[in-house]
Design an enzyme around this catalytic site. Structure first.
Site, PDB file in Angstrom:
ATOM      1  N   ASP A  50       0.866  -1.175   0.000  1.00  0.00           N
ATOM      2  CA  ASP A  50       0.000   0.000   0.000  1.00  0.00           C
ATOM      3  C   ASP A  50       0.902   1.225   0.000  1.00  0.00           C
ATOM      4  O   ASP A  50       1.773   1.373   0.871  1.00  0.00           O
ATOM      5  CB  ASP A  50      -0.886   0.026   1.249  1.00  0.00           C
ATOM      6  N   ASP A  73     -13.511  -3.844  -1.852  1.00  0.00           N
ATOM      7  CA  ASP A  73     -13.322  -3.643  -0.412  1.00  0.00           C
ATOM      8  C   ASP A  73     -14.692  -3.777   0.240  1.00  0.00           C
ATOM      9  O   ASP A  73     -15.610  -3.010  -0.078  1.00  0.00           O
ATOM     10  CB  ASP A  73     -12.745  -2.264  -0.123  1.00  0.00           C
TER      11      ASP A  73
END
Length: 252
Positions: free
Chosen positions: A11, A130
């Site tokens: 990330d 997500d």
């Protein structure tokens, strides 16, 4: 049985690798190029790079960083974050990415899945989902790096994405992300059972047994992990040797 894949995830925020818990409390985990080189040498099957604030900040992904990573590693990698147009996908593939991950934009404009898979091939198009459990066996889809709830539910959206031409689903449990308590087995199994394309389990890996559960009980095709690898709790090699010893087919 197809070989199961182990995928470290980086990330990226402000040019650095970060990791948090349930998408919050981010802390620094190193330089992305140097971290990528370690995983490249450590037998990871692929890598995923997510520019986690690009969509929220309404900016393009960091192409220069993608090019730099591509010059320093040999394994395939997927890039996502802030990808909104066909031209963005083309630029990322030209910069060295093997696949492109789409999330926020395709929720708002689903036809981008069909357009991009038709242009570049479905094998290049990963739809990232997500999701957070809201009731029983229902998981709500969130966009903008987990900030914005939608009216979609994970299983239905995964089925639609596959129908539109997605080549793979990157499925992250927001409830389990960074907790090291294990993948969301119910969520992963529900989506894996609903689509005929590969599903990458993401969010929650903390023990070797969690990978085994993701591949066997949840029927995932690949397992993604971040903090467990970044902070050297286990190496990719150790995960693969454990899985091999339990009869899971992996590339050694």
């Amino acid at each position: 049985m197809l070989t199961k894949r182990i995928i470290p995830c980086l990330d990226i925020k402000e040019g650095r690798v970060v990791k948090g818990i349930k998408f919050l409390g981010l802390r620094d985990a190193g330089d992305p190029v140097e971290v990528a080189k370690i995983y490249d040498q450590g037998q990871a099957d692929e890598m995923v790079f997510l520019d986690i604030t690009a969509s929220h900040e309404k900016r393009k992904i960091l192409i220069d960083l993608v090019e730099k990573i591509a010059k320093n590693i040999f394994m395939p990698f997927t890039v996502g974050g802030g990808v909104g147009e066909i031209s963005d996908i083309r630029d990322l593939l030209n910069a060295g990415a093997e696949k492109v991950s789409l999330n926020t934009q395709v929720v708002q404009y689903p036809d981008l899945i069909a357009d991009s898979s038709g242009r570049f091939g479905s094998q290049c198009i990963v739809v990232a989902i997500d999701a957070k459990r809201v009731e029983g066996e229902k998981w709500q889809v969130f966009i903008n790096g987990g900030r914005t709830p939608t009216e979609l539910y994970a299983v239905d959206w995964a089925k639609k994405a596959a129908t539109l031409g997605a080549g793979e689903i990157l499925l992250t449990s927001m409830d389990c992300d960074g907790t090291k308590d294990g993948y969301d087995i119910a969520l992963t199994k529900a989506v894996s059972s609903a689509v005929n394309i590969p599903v990458i389990a993401s969010g929650g890996a903390g023990r070797l047994e969690h990978f085994y559960e993701a591949f066997t009980t949840a029927q995932a095709d690949a397992a993604l992990a971040a903090s467990l690898f970044h902070y050297q709790q286990f190496s990719v090699r150790e995960v693969k040797e454990y899985l091999h010893g339990r009869g899971v087919k992996v590339r050694l």
